[in-house]
Each structure stands twice: as C-alpha cells, then as structure tokens.
Design a protein around this motif. Structure first.
Motif, PDB file in Angstrom:
ATOM      1  N   TYR A 248      41.181  33.612  40.418  1.00 57.77           N
ATOM      2  CA  TYR A 248      40.204  33.485  39.328  1.00 57.77           C
ATOM      3  C   TYR A 248      40.909  33.523  37.981  1.00 57.77           C
ATOM      4  O   TYR A 248      42.069  33.944  37.863  1.00 57.77           O
ATOM      5  N   TYR A 249      40.197  33.084  36.955  1.00 52.66           N
ATOM      6  CA  TYR A 249      40.630  33.317  35.576  1.00 52.66           C
ATOM      7  C   TYR A 249      39.397  33.614  34.737  1.00 52.66           C
ATOM      8  O   TYR A 249      38.260  33.351  35.153  1.00 52.66           O
ATOM      9  N   LEU A 250      39.611  34.183  33.560  1.00 54.63           N
ATOM     10  CA  LEU A 250      38.513  34.512  32.646  1.00 54.63           C
ATOM     11  C   LEU A 250      38.466  33.515  31.506  1.00 54.63           C
ATOM     12  O   LEU A 250      39.507  33.069  31.011  1.00 54.63           O
TER      13      LEU A 250
ATOM     14  N   GLY B 228      45.178  34.317  32.158  1.00 52.32           N
ATOM     15  CA  GLY B 228      45.992  33.858  33.259  1.00 52.32           C
ATOM     16  C   GLY B 228      45.223  33.954  34.569  1.00 52.32           C
ATOM     17  O   GLY B 228      44.191  34.618  34.662  1.00 52.32           O
ATOM     18  N   ILE B 229      45.724  33.248  35.584  1.00 55.77           N
ATOM     19  CA  ILE B 229      45.049  33.275  36.887  1.00 55.77           C
ATOM     20  C   ILE B 229      45.455  34.544  37.633  1.00 55.77           C
ATOM     21  O   ILE B 229      46.627  34.946  37.599  1.00 55.77           O
ATOM     22  N   PHE B 230      44.497  35.163  38.259  1.00 51.60           N
ATOM     23  CA  PHE B 230      44.775  36.385  39.021  1.00 51.60           C
ATOM     24  C   PHE B 230      44.067  36.317  40.362  1.00 51.60           C
ATOM     25  O   PHE B 230      43.133  35.538  40.556  1.00 51.60           O
ATOM     26  N   GLU B 231      44.555  37.171  41.267  1.00 54.97           N
ATOM     27  CA  GLU B 231      44.052  37.162  42.646  1.00 54.97           C
ATOM     28  C   GLU B 231      43.020  38.282  42.817  1.00 54.97           C
ATOM     29  O   GLU B 231      43.312  39.453  42.574  1.00 54.97           O
ATOM     30  N   VAL B 232      41.832  37.901  43.242  1.00 54.10           N
ATOM     31  CA  VAL B 232      40.821  38.893  43.617  1.00 54.10           C
ATOM     32  C   VAL B 232      40.890  39.039  45.133  1.00 54.10           C
ATOM     33  O   VAL B 232      40.755  38.040  45.853  1.00 54.10           O
ATOM     34  N   PRO B 233      41.135  40.262  45.640  1.00 50.75           N
ATOM     35  CA  PRO B 233      41.317  40.431  47.088  1.00 50.75           C
ATOM     36  C   PRO B 233      40.116  39.926  47.896  1.00 50.75           C
ATOM     37  O   PRO B 233      38.994  39.862  47.393  1.00 50.75           O
ATOM     38  N   ALA B 234      40.410  39.581  49.141  1.00 55.28           N
ATOM     39  CA  ALA B 234      39.378  39.034  50.026  1.00 55.28           C
ATOM     40  C   ALA B 234      38.236  40.032  50.206  1.00 55.28           C
ATOM     41  O   ALA B 234      38.415  41.243  50.068  1.00 55.28           O
ATOM     42  N   GLY B 235      37.102  39.473  50.532  1.00 50.25           N
ATOM     43  CA  GLY B 235      35.906  40.309  50.725  1.00 50.25           C
ATOM     44  C   GLY B 235      34.748  39.754  49.921  1.00 50.25           C
ATOM     45  O   GLY B 235      34.824  38.631  49.393  1.00 50.25           O
ATOM     46  N   SER B 236      33.679  40.542  49.849  1.00 46.77           N
ATOM     47  CA  SER B 236      32.520  40.059  49.079  1.00 46.77           C
ATOM     48  C   SER B 236      31.973  41.168  48.200  1.00 46.77           C
ATOM     49  O   SER B 236      30.805  41.166  47.853  1.00 46.77           O
TER      50      SER B 236
END
Lengths: 54, 443
Positions: B356-358, B279-287
C-alpha cells in the motif's frame, strides 16, 4: 424472560465477536473504491470524495 | 373429607324479621340474619336480638353463604360474611371476609380487596415482632399497613360476638405470597396468616359461573411475576458480563498492533496546493484493521484539511479519509494561549494484506507563504504518518456492553415498578424512580 435474555445475549456476543474477527463497524468513516493506476505518478489527479475544509 | 353435619344444630326465628335461621355450626356465637342482617345471640336461650339492622341489604356477597366449597383441595362450608372498613385521610376502604368452617379443620377466611384474595387461617403461635419486621415460622415479613378497622356489615354466623361498628386495630405484614395480620381488640390480639389465592381458584372452589371481578392495582401479598426470574436473570447478567470482559481481553491480547510504516511528508509553501504520496509499504496478510496516525506540524494560526487515502499498490483499491488539524495561539488579558489539534487517527476496520501507499492532499485555511519562514530546506507544513496493523479495538466492547445491560435493566425496572405499585397502598410507599414536574410522581 431469562430465555429471551440468553437468546438476545447470544446475538450480541456473536456480533461482538464478528466485529472483532471480521473488522465490522457501525461507524464507517472511510470509503473504499477503485482508483486509476496513474495516481501514484500523478497524485494531483486523484479526487477524494471528501471535499472542503472549514 | 366432607364436612359432617352436626346432628343437633338449632333452628330458630329471627327476633327482628321472623325469618327462619338455621345454625350450621355448634360453636355459633352471634348470627347475622340472612334476611334482615340483624344480629342475634345464638347462645342465649331466647335468641336475644343484639343489634337490629335498619338499612336495606345493600351488599350482596360475591360468594353465596351457606354453600359447600372446596379451596386448595379442602372442603368447607361458607357460613359468614363480613364487610370491614378503614378510614384513611377521610377515605373509606372496605374489604370483604368470608368465614369458612369445617368440623375438624376449624375456621378459615377468604378475604377480598380490589379483586385480590387471601386464604387465611389463625396462627398456631405468636409471631415475633421487631420494629417494622415480623417473623413467623421461617418467614420474615415487612410491615405494610396499620389502621383501625370496623365491621360495617355482617351476614351469617360467627364464633365470636360480632357487632356492626366493632373496632379492631389491624396491622398487616407482607412476605408475598403471604400476609400476616394482627387484630387487637380489648385485651386480645389475634394473629392470622394468609396466602394469596388466585381469583379463578376461588371461583372454581365456589363452583361459580362467569369470571371473577377484575383486579385493581397490585395486592399486598400478590406474588410478583418477576420474582421467579430474579436469580436466573442476575446470574445470566453476570455470566454474560464476564464473558464479554474476558472476550475483550482475549481480542486485545491477540491484537498484534504492529507498526508497518512511518514517514514524514512535507509541503513547502510552493507545494501547498499539491497532493503527495508516501513510499510503498507492506501490510501483513489477513483482514484485520489498519490505523493511521497523523501528527501535523508547521501550522500557525491556521487549519489544514487533510484528504487522505490508503491505496493498494496493485489492485488500486483506495480507502478514503478526511481529517482536520489546526493550531492557533495568541495572547490576551489572561496571558498567552494556544489551541492545538495536530494529532488525528484514521481507522479502516478491515483491510486485506498487500502493498500500500498513502495519498495526502492538504487544503489550508490560509495558504502558506511560498517561501517557508524556517531555516533553508525546512518545510512550513509536515505530516508524520505511522501506519499500524491489527490494533486493539474497544468499539465493539462499548457497543455490546449497553446491549447486554439493557434487558437486565429493563427486567429490574419492571420488577421495581411492580413492587412500587404494591407498596403505594401501604404506609411505606417506595420512592418513585422518576419525579414528575407537576409534583405528582410515577414510575
């Protein structure tokens, strides 16, 4: 000698901080690249650049 | 102050060769004729011949006798020259001593061995000796060498009864740049202290042309060129180490190490050759980094090669990985055994925030059966994924640590190498850092 050491250490510590802050690494196990938009709908169409098992 | 010329100094003819000998000091006791090296008693009214020199004058002093010199800003007259020899394990080692004189300051020596020079004067007190250590004034010395030295050649005048073949038990202690020496003769121990002097300064003091002879090895009292950097290097090293450790703990403490997605992907036997996406998931902002933990299950005496991609749902940028998992079990004479490698981690050091998704595409050593062996609905192979954002990293720390250690280690190695070469000539050689296979040793 100690002046050289301090200069060298400044470079090393700078590299240490940059690796932590910017995520730099010397072991690049992944590759990032663009893929077609349709992969999520058709996962079998994607061809990873990693190939083969044992 | 210039040396004053004694008003009533004697002049006489050598009893051996007839050469004219001019005394330069009123204290002269024995004189070695500058023409034939025979030794004459300068205090005897008849200038008695003490010892005749049979050989040729084979030794030419590096520094000419009878010359006014300036050493360390003090003027002297060079009045005598001695060669002294010790024999150790059948090998002769010879050094030179130049006797200098000033009517007010008295006597000084310049001793030379292997191109290394010491500027020596008599001790004003008796040093304390305890075992292999000696203390004089506020200096502590380590015993360097002891041997029986004999006079093998003499020229000029001396304030004692010098004779060729005269023996003395000589012991040297060192505390660079100083050397403390005792000379024991019958019923007398004479102490002297010397300080290392650069050959160039001796040459300049004697107003000699050209360059002094090259140096061999490290002199017993030669100051180590690494000693001045000892404390700065040590302090620098410890400060840098503390900075690195503190920095690492700051970065580890600041890392959020948050779970952004967990999911279990399952493959039934019929799906074994298919790729799947999460499923699609949110990766928090940043680098910062992203770590993907993989926990596989359902393998039995089989391996799976997982091609894995972390794909941005909007930009379609993919981070590719590959991990292999396996599980084997069996039984032998020692009983049942298992070899399990079912947990793996994939790491992307810098990932922009976003959705993102895997994507996971397994490849098996032995293709799973179309119908799984488990209860209905149970997949034969599963991969549980957990995605973490901003995990603490130790890689940069363990990369920086040896890089910071290396210059200090290199400095310590050079310093010890210098001391090793100094003490190799002593009665107490340092053990080598590296032993050669042939049995020889070197640094």
């Amino acid at each position: 000698m100690s002046k050289f050491y301090i200069g060298w250490a400044a470079l090393v510590l700078g590299l240490f901080c940059a690796m932590n802050l910017f995520g730099w690494t010397i072991t690049d196990e992944h590759e990032d690249h663009q893929i077609p938009k349709s992969i999520r709908d058709n996962p079998g169409a994607y061809r990873s650049h990693y190939t083969g098992g044992k | 102050m210039r040396p004053q010329t004694a008003p009533q100094l004697k002049s006489f003819q050598c009893r051996s060769c007839g050469g004219s000998i001019q005394l330069r000091t009123p204290q002269a006791h024995h004189v070695a004729c500058p023409f034939c090296a025979s030794i004459v008693d300068a205090r005897h009214p008849e200038f008695l011949l003490i010892q005749q020199f049979q050989g040729k004058l084979a030794f030419k002093p590096l520094l000419p006798p009878g010359k006014r010199v300036k050493i360390r800003g003090e003027e002297y007259e060079s009045i005598g020259y001695l060669r002294r020899t010790v024999t150790i394990e059948g090998t002769n080692y010879t050094w030179e001593e130049y006797l200098l004189y000033h009517p007010h300051r008295g006597y000084r020596w310049l001793a030379q061995y292997g191109g290394h020079w010491n500027y020596i004067k008599a001790c004003t007190g008796v040093p304390k000796v305890r075992g292999d250590e000696a203390q004089y004034l506020d200096l502590r010395f380590k015993k360097f060498q002891s041997a029986e030295a004999r006079v093998t050649f003499a020229l000029g005048e001396f304030f004692w009864e010098v004779k060729r073949g005269e023996k003395a038990a000589v012991v040297d202690w060192v505390s660079p740049p100083y050397v403390l020496s005792s000379e024991k003769t019958e019923g007398e121990i004479a102490w002297s202290i010397g300080e290392y002097i650069r050959p160039e300064d001796v040459w300049k003091g004697f107003a000699l042309e050209g360059a002094p002879p090259g140096q061999v090895g490290v002199g017993p009292s030669q100051p180590s060129p690494y000693e001045a950097a000892r404390r700065p290097m040590r302090w620098t090293f410890w400060i840098l180490l503390v900075l690195l450790v503190v920095g690492q703990f700051v970065f580890v403490g600041a890392a959020k190490n948050g779970v952004v997605h967990t999911e279990r992907l399952a493959w039934t036997g019929a799906e074994a050759d298919r790729a799947k996406v999460s499923g699609i998931f949110e990766v928090p902002a940043g680098s910062s980094n992203v770590e993907i933990e993989l926990d596989a299950a359902g393998l039995s005496n089989n391996w799976a090669y997982l091609k894995l991609a972390l794909i941005h749902a909007e930009t379609h940028e993919a981070y590719d990985f590959a991990k292999e998992v396996s599980y084997y079990s069996g039984s032998d004479s020692d009983g049942p055994w298992t070899e399990s490698e079912l947990r793996k981690k994939a790491f992307a050091p810098s990932v922009p925030g976003g959705r993102y998704y895997l994507w996971i595409d397994p490849e098996f050593g032995v293709a799973p059966k179309p119908a799984g062996p488990g209860p209905p609905g149970t997949a034969p192979f599963t991969v549980s994924v957990a995605v973490y954002r901003d995990v603490p990293r130790w890689g940069p720390f363990f990369l920086a640590l040896p890089l910071l250690l290396f210059p200090y280690w290199f400095y310590l190695w050079r310093r010890r190498s210098f001391e090793y070469r100094r003490w190799i000539e002593s009665d107490y050689p340092m053990p080598p850092l590296v032993k050669m296979q042939s049995g020889d040793s070197d640094e």
